[in-house]
Structure formats: C-alpha cells, structure tokens
Design a protein around this motif. Structure first.
Motif, PDB file in Angstrom:
ATOM      1  N   PRO A 166       1.192   3.120  11.230  1.00 40.60           N
ATOM      2  CA  PRO A 166       2.284   3.540  12.099  1.00 40.60           C
ATOM      3  C   PRO A 166       1.775   4.316  13.315  1.00 40.60           C
ATOM      4  N   GLU A 216       3.110   6.237  -0.100  1.00 39.56           N
ATOM      5  CA  GLU A 216       3.304   5.180   0.900  1.00 39.56           C
ATOM      6  C   GLU A 216       3.762   5.846   2.195  1.00 39.56           C
ATOM      7  N   TYR A 218       5.004   5.757   6.057  1.00 40.00           N
ATOM      8  CA  TYR A 218       5.740   4.828   6.920  1.00 40.00           C
ATOM      9  C   TYR A 218       6.420   5.600   8.048  1.00 40.00           C
TER      10      TYR A 218
END
Length: 276
Positions: A166, A216, A218
């Motif tokens: 990202p 995770e 993001y």
C-alpha cells in the motif's frame, strides 16, 4: 489535517543547514541522556522462530535516474545491513535505526546515492538507505513490536509502477533526526536479520517464541485532492487485521494516516493507457 501544511515552503540553504544541526544535536541528547534503553546487543546465532520475512528488489529502472546511483545504493545497503544484522531487542528495549547504523560518511565507505530532498531527486553520500528503513517498518507491522517513531514520506515522487505494498507503508529516514524507532513491549526477545542477495534486500524478524498472531496490512480511504495552490495531494490510511492461530479475525487496528504531495501528473498513466 490542514493541507496547507503540505504546500512547499522555500527555505534558504542556511536555514536548512542550521535546522539540521539543531535537530541532530537534540537527537544526540536523547540518545545519551534520555531514559530509553536502546537495543545494542548482537547475537551471532539466529533465534529459533521467524515471525515475518520480506524482500525488496535492489535494482529498479526509474525514469530519468542514472542507474549508477542504484548500484551505489547497493554498496550503501551492504554497509548499513552489517550494522543491523543479528541485533536483538529484549523486552523493554528500543531499536533505533540511526543509533545502530551511525552517520553514513565517505570515511566509512558510503558513496553517492539517490536522495529525495523536498520532493526532488538529488545525490548524497549514503543515499538509498530508505529502502532499508522501508523494509524494516513493513516487517514490523507484521509483528507484535511497537513502532514508537516513524516519519512518512511527504512527497509522492514516483508513479505506482509494479507497487506491491500500500502507498504510505514505508518509513523515510535522514540522519539522525528522522529516525525509525521500535520498542519491544512483549515478554519475548526479537532479532533482526538483514542481508543482501544478488537481486534483493532481505529481512526477517525472528523471536525466541512462536508467533501467536498473524497480520494483514492494508489501506483504506485512498483519495486524491487538488489543492487551490495548484498541486495534488494523495491521502490514505493504513490499517492491519489481526488473526489468531485459527485464522480468526480478532482485531482491526488503525496504524497511520498518510498525506503526500504528488510530484507527477496523477492521471498520466490512465491517460496514456487510453490513447488510441
């Protein structure tokens, strides 16, 4: 956040020089007279458990950038990696990127590399070390370690060609006042393992205990805004999902918010792809 703060401010070379000296002096005082316990110990054997690993490509063809600077960067990364490899962070200790690496000078073997200065590509001794701080920051977001100091990139210089992470998931660095600091607030010892292959910069966070969570990372709320003073600003928020060993979601944590001045036409790639 007021976007006015991202509007470029022209500062004299004298002001920039004096400012660096001032902030470097403040950092030295913090290092040697503060109350933090810094991680300074190296353990030659690897701790047993890999918590997270990642690698990034060493050579990238960047538009209008001399490839020799990329080769010089590899030299600089090799020197810095030796200063960080096998460092352990015991419970309660803080990892300081620049305290361990030291000032990247020509005398230590560092050479000219690419440096981003107020959104422009320039050349400087030790250039390219942001690739290392970016790697360490990204890996840390996938562990229980706590990032206590990190600086975002204020400028978005290159388009998202082949981006795999990202936007805004790195950490800029500049000796010694733009530091990356990571505190071990767990009950376990962690170890940083850093090395270079022929093609990649590779890193691992290892520990003396097995992982009990996975992460995770993001982005959310990605957007572009055009400011009245004539530039685009890129925005997003970084979050991470936390899972237990049964792969069940147990938390969704806010990590940071990014705002960066774009130094290229944001819709250029879109326009080019639609040219007949």
């Amino acid at each position: 956040m007021g976007m006015l703060s991202l509007r470029p401010i022209k500062r004299s070379q004298l002001r920039i020089f004096v400012g660096k000296k001032y902030f470097r002096f403040k950092r030295y005082i913090e290092w040697f007279n503060g109350n933090k316990k810094y991680a300074l110990t190296r353990l030659n054997k690897n701790l047993s458990y890999v918590m997270f690993s990642h690698q990034s490509l060493l050579l990238r063809q960047l538009k209008d950038i001399d490839m020799q600077l990329q080769y010089n960067k590899i030299n600089n990364l090799k020197i810095a990696a030796r200063q960080l490899n096998k460092i352990i962070i015991r419970p309660g200790e803080t990892f300081s990127y620049w305290r361990l690496i030291g000032n990247p000078t020509k005398r230590k073997g560092y050479v000219d590399g690419m440096v981003l200065h107020y959104g422009k590509v320039t050349v400087g001794i030790g250039g390219g070390l942001c690739q290392l701080s970016n790697l360490i920051y990204w890996m840390t977001l996938h562990t229980p370690l706590t990032v206590t100091e990190r600086y975002r990139h204020s400028y978005d210089v290159f388009p998202d060609s082949n981006r795999t992470q990202p936007f805004g998931s790195g950490a800029t660095c500049s000796y010694n006042y733009l530091d990356l600091q990571i505190k071990n607030e767990t009950n376990n010892t962690y170890q940083l393992h850093i090395y270079l292959t022929d093609t990649h910069l590779v890193g691992e966070w290892r520990s003396d205990a097995r992982a009990t969570k996975t992460y995770e990372v993001y982005e959310k709320d990605h957007s572009l805004s055009f400011e009245y003073w004539g530039s685009y600003i890129r925005h997003n928020k970084i979050h991470r999902k936390v899972y237990n060993l049964n792969s069940e979601l147990i938390d969704d944590e806010f990590v940071t918010e990014n705002h960066a001045l774009m130094m290229y036409e944001p819709y250029l790639e879109y326009k080019q792809s639609h040219v007949k």
